[in-house]
Write a protein that holds these residues in place. Structure first.
Motif, mmCIF file in Angstrom:
data_model
loop_
_atom_site.group_PDB
_atom_site.id
_atom_site.type_symbol
_atom_site.label_atom_id
_atom_site.label_comp_id
_atom_site.label_asym_id
_atom_site.label_seq_id
_atom_site.Cartn_x
_atom_site.Cartn_y
_atom_site.Cartn_z
ATOM 1 N N ALA A 298 0.624 -1.085 0.095
ATOM 2 C CA ALA A 298 0.129 -0.116 -0.179
ATOM 3 C C ALA A 298 0.754 1.223 0.030
ATOM 4 N N ASN A 299 0.115 2.297 0.071
ATOM 5 C CA ASN A 299 0.987 3.821 0.044
ATOM 6 C C ASN A 299 1.510 3.911 1.629
ATOM 7 N N GLN A 300 1.639 3.039 2.431
ATOM 8 C CA GLN A 300 2.096 3.538 3.692
ATOM 9 C C GLN A 300 3.712 3.622 3.723
ATOM 10 N N HIS A 301 4.462 3.493 2.544
ATOM 11 C CA HIS A 301 5.718 3.741 2.337
ATOM 12 C C HIS A 301 6.091 5.212 2.453
ATOM 13 N N GLU A 302 4.916 6.009 2.471
ATOM 14 C CA GLU A 302 5.157 7.487 2.705
ATOM 15 C C GLU A 302 5.737 7.969 3.937
ATOM 16 N N TRP A 303 5.218 7.120 5.140
ATOM 17 C CA TRP A 303 5.615 7.579 6.465
ATOM 18 C C TRP A 303 7.139 6.893 6.640
ATOM 19 N N GLN A 304 7.896 6.223 5.824
ATOM 20 C CA GLN A 304 9.099 5.749 5.895
ATOM 21 C C GLN A 304 10.114 6.995 6.153
ATOM 22 N N PRO A 305 10.898 6.802 7.034
ATOM 23 C CA PRO A 305 11.980 7.988 7.446
ATOM 24 C C PRO A 305 12.520 8.583 5.938
ATOM 25 N N GLU A 306 13.250 7.417 5.214
ATOM 26 C CA GLU A 306 13.772 8.094 4.010
ATOM 27 C C GLU A 306 12.821 8.914 3.150
ATOM 28 N N VAL A 307 11.525 8.394 2.960
ATOM 29 C CA VAL A 307 10.437 9.194 2.385
ATOM 30 C C VAL A 307 10.019 10.417 2.952
ATOM 31 N N LEU A 308 10.132 10.529 4.085
ATOM 32 C CA LEU A 308 9.686 11.541 4.854
ATOM 33 C C LEU A 308 10.719 12.687 4.632
ATOM 34 N N LYS A 309 11.930 12.244 4.814
ATOM 35 C CA LYS A 309 13.216 12.986 4.564
ATOM 36 C C LYS A 309 13.286 13.774 3.208
ATOM 37 N N LYS A 310 12.740 12.885 2.025
ATOM 38 C CA LYS A 310 12.756 13.661 0.688
ATOM 39 C C LYS A 310 11.386 14.763 0.719
ATOM 40 N N ALA A 311 10.290 14.259 1.191
ATOM 41 C CA ALA A 311 9.152 15.030 1.383
ATOM 42 C C ALA A 311 9.591 16.061 1.986
ATOM 43 N N LEU A 312 10.330 16.326 3.288
ATOM 44 C CA LEU A 312 10.396 17.496 4.044
ATOM 45 C C LEU A 312 11.579 18.382 3.248
ATOM 46 N N LYS A 313 12.338 17.893 2.258
ATOM 47 C CA LYS A 313 13.366 18.732 1.571
ATOM 48 C C LYS A 313 12.317 19.374 0.361
ATOM 49 N N GLN A 314 11.369 18.462 -0.003
ATOM 50 C CA GLN A 314 10.598 19.373 -0.850
ATOM 51 C C GLN A 314 9.688 20.251 -0.497
ATOM 52 N N ALA A 315 9.313 20.074 1.027
ATOM 53 C CA ALA A 315 8.465 21.120 1.556
ATOM 54 C C ALA A 315 9.142 22.328 1.938
ATOM 55 N N ILE A 316 10.414 22.258 2.144
ATOM 56 C CA ILE A 316 11.401 23.622 2.569
ATOM 57 C C ILE A 316 11.388 24.274 1.331
ATOM 58 N N GLU A 317 11.522 23.507 0.049
ATOM 59 C CA GLU A 317 11.722 24.093 -1.291
ATOM 60 C C GLU A 317 10.424 24.794 -1.823
ATOM 61 N N SER A 318 9.354 24.226 -1.621
ATOM 62 C CA SER A 318 8.003 24.655 -1.997
ATOM 63 C C SER A 318 7.379 25.351 -0.965
ATOM 64 N N GLN A 319 7.906 25.768 0.283
ATOM 65 C CA GLN A 319 7.629 26.523 1.411
ATOM 66 C C GLN A 319 6.339 26.028 1.633
ATOM 67 N N GLN A 320 5.979 24.648 2.083
ATOM 68 C CA GLN A 320 4.742 24.121 2.655
ATOM 69 C C GLN A 320 4.841 24.187 4.284
#
Length: 710
Positions: free
Chosen positions: A434-456
């Motif tokens: 399922a899409n539960q890999h979204e919460w994996q640390p490496e996935v969150l790490k990439k998402a956080l980097k994108q969130a900083i770049e997109s000012q989320q």
């Protein structure tokens, strides 16, 4: 080395044997000298007695001989006298007499008869007064010779030698032999006695040392068992002597250590708020459980209270703590009813785990989750309020989702976040596809980097006040609202960011730039004392160019470093104090204000505070909670304020939730204040609006409900 390697019992035996030998030798030496003296005295007395006996014998013989000679010499016939004199000469010649002298009545010598080897008698006393004399081994006998004319008597002196030399030698030899035999017999007896004493000493030493060493070995063995973790072992020995008293003292020490260990375990492994295992205790015992139940099915559920942070933000930590306590009681009651064996722990602010080892563990966990969600229809009651909270629950089971605790916890956490993303108030089993890999640390790490770049990410600000109720600054608090996963707690994404130096650096600069942009007008106005407080992660202190990076970001908004307060958690300073001091000196030289955050919760408070180039200390909210009801907490605050005053640094009290706390802190001399009673975290617009009501000229009642934080 050999001496140190010998067992104690051997050392005792050798010592007692040596002492016994020395005492025996000393005894023999002393007794031998005494016996030798006694023997010599006895020999002298025996010889004297022998001499007296011989003299008496010679005297008797001499008297008989002298009477016979006198009778012959006293005859009137000259022929008979001549024969007597001839006989006298023969006796001298044959050495039967040493000498014979005849004196006239005037004492003149008229008849000398002397053996050539005999000494001439000298210093003889007056004849008429002398009957006998013993000198030079000779018995001298004086006998008067009567005559028929009644003239004065002449005197016969004969010297009888003590001629029993052979008899004397035999007696002396016999005496010496007897003494030698006695000495030998004594030496034999002394040797046998010494041997017996030595054997008795060895037997006594063996008994003594065996008894002592047995107790010492027993005590040592028990102490080793205690060191290996056997807390039930007793160190007390059934003895009434000093060793028994020592064992009782060790037993008391053991009891104190166990009590301290239990207290430390309670503090280290248990959550003081709910009484459940804390994160460390829960993880430790969970791993032990997984190791012991390697072949048994185990399920793990992670439970999170939806929206709990709003209770903390809107009503304060005290209300939040009471809510957690009430929920924990509900959870314990339910799990105890449904699972005979289980493990419960509070592993985060509003996050709990339940571990169930059971052949049908997944079914049991699902039942727990179902009934727990059903109970959310009943509000959680606290002392003053009732809170309707929903739950999100993630479940993972062995062996399909993993075989060890860490893997299962990761899978259950991912399932939890899936439940939140699907609308909350539900439980979800982990599904690898399922899409539960979204919460994996490496996935969150990439998402956080994108969130900083997109000012989320967005920033909330909590006001900082001085004693006249003026708002003079704010603390910047970063938040993340994930487009799919929803709000993600800082306690989840900040640790992930800290694992990557570039990512935490970007996050820190992002918060700084957002804050400068939000309050640029106030920060660049020299007439306004407004400041921004910013948290600095531990890994950032390892960057030697940290000061330059911060100054470069400030230069884009024309903000001076004096307007920025950098908060550094106290425990972060422990890793490398010298290097941290160098970094802080550099930041201080650049113009930044430095604060120690969470003061009192670390270990460097007093031992290193005087070395740190800081401007203030921020008292942790845990010391403020009981301020109104605890004299110890008030004394602690006074001590911190006095310490800060002595070091010439400011104090800021955070976590103020009541008016009473605020007044006590002001009365004790705190400089700056922060907490929900004064101001809740809010966006920049609400901060600006709130600030208009915080001017010193405005008489107002400080109320946490004056401006809505969101």
């Amino acid at each position: 080395m050999l001496k140190n390697a010998l067992p104690f019992q051997t050392k005792v035996s050798f010592t007692l044997l040596g002492l016994s030998s020395v005492l025996a030798c000393l005894f023999i030496y002393v007794y031998f000298n005494i016996s030798q003296g006694i023997g010599d005295e006895f020999s002298r007395n025996a010889q004297n007695q022998l001499a007296d006996t011989l003299i008496n014998n010679v005297r008797e013989q001499g008297l008989v001989t002298s009477q016979l000679l006198v009778s012959q010499l006293s005859q009137a016939s000259e022929i008979n006298q001549l024969n007597s004199l001839q006989n006298l000469a023969e006796l001298v010649e044959k050495n039967h007499l040493s000498y014979a002298f005849i004196y006239d009545h005037l004492g003149n010598l008229i008849g000398p008869y002397q053996h050539q080897q005999s000494a001439w008698p000298t210093n003889l006393p007056k004849l008429q007064y002398q009957a006998e004399l013993v000198s030079n081994g000779i018995v001298n006998i004086f006998s008067p010779i009567p005559n028929a004319n009644s003239d004065p008597h002449t005197m016969l002196l004969i010297g009888f030698p003590i001629s029993a030399a052979e008899e004397t030698s035999v007696l002396r030899s016999s005496l010496k032999q007897n003494l030698s035999d006695s000495s030998l017999q004594f030496l034999i007896q002394a040797g046998v006695g010494t041997l017996l004493i030595t054997l008795l000493a060895l037997a006594a030493s063996y008994y003594f040392s065996s008894n002592l060493i047995h107790s010492i070995r027993l005590l040592t063995n028990r102490a080793q068992r205690l060191d290996e973790g056997d807390l039930e072992v007793s160190l007390a020995l059934d003895r009434q002597d000093e060793l028994g008293q020592l064992s009782l003292s060790l037993q008391q020490m053991r009891n104190n250590l166990i009590n301290n260990y239990n207290e430390m375990s309670q503090l280290a492994w248990y959550d003081p708020l709910t009484g459940l295992f804390n994160r460390e205790g829960g993880f430790h015992h969970a791993r032990l459980l997984f190791n012991a139940k390697a072949n048994q099915t185990i399920s793990l559920a992670v439970i999170n209270l939806d929206g709990f942070q709003r209770i903390n933000d809107n009503m304060g930590y005290k209300e939040g703590d009471e809510t957690l306590q009430a929920f924990a009681r509900r959870l314990v009651q339910l799990v105890n009813r449904l699972a005979h064996k289980h493990l419960l722990a509070r592993v985060g602010g509003d996050e709990f785990i339940v571990i169930v080892p059971h052949p049908q563990s997944e079914l049991v966990c699902s039942q727990i989750a179902t009934e727990l969600l059903a109970l959310t229809k009943q509000a959680i009651q606290t002392a003053k309020n009732a809170h309707a909270l929903t739950l999100s629950i993630g479940i993972a089971s062995t062996p399909k989702d993993g075989n060890d605790f860490d893997t299962l916890l990761k899978a259950a956490s991912i399932a939890l976040h899936t439940a939140k993303s699907e609308g909350k108030n539900r439980f979800t089993h982990y599904q690898a596809d399922a899409n539960q890999h979204e919460w994996q640390p490496e996935v969150l790490k990439k998402a956080l980097k994108q969130a900083i770049e997109s000012q989320q990410l967005f920033v909330l600000y909590q006001g900082i006040f001085i004693a006249d109720n003026s708002l003079v600054g704010v603390e910047a608090l970063v938040r993340w609202n994930h487009p799919k996963l929803g709000p993600i707690s800082p306690s989840q994404f900040i640790p992930i960011a800290e694992q990557s130096a570039p990512l935490i650096e970007d996050l820190t600069l992002y918060v700084l730039e957002q804050s400068c942009a939000a309050f640029e007008e106030l920060l660049t106005n020299d007439k306004e004392p407004f400041r921004i407080s910013l948290n600095i992660a531990a890994c950032l202190l390892n960057n030697p160019e940290l000061a330059e990076l911060l100054l470069y970001s400030l230069s884009e908004y024309q903000v001076k470093a004096e307007r920025i307060i950098l908060e550094i958690t106290e425990t972060q300073l422990l890793s490398d104090m010298d290097f941290c001091c160098q970094q802080l000196d550099k930041l201080k030289a650049a113009g930044f204000t430095l604060w120690i955050d969470d003061f009192g919760t670390g270990y460097s408070s007093l031992s290193y505070l005087h070395k740190l180039p800081v401007d203030g200390i921020k008292i942790d909210h845990s010391f403020i909670d009981q301020l109104e009801h605890s004299s110890a907490s008030q004394a602690f605050i006074r001590a911190i304020v006095e310490l800060a005053r002595a070091l010439q640094v400011d104090t800021l009290a955070e976590g103020i939730e009541t008016e009473g706390q605020y007044k006590i802190l002001k009365g004790n001399g705190c400089h700056w204040f922060q907490g929900f009673y004064l101001h809740k975290p809010a966006n920049q617009l609400n901060v600006h609006a709130f600030r208009q009501h915080c001017q010193p000229s405005v008489k107002r009642s400080l109320s946490p409900k004056r401006i809505n934080a969101y």
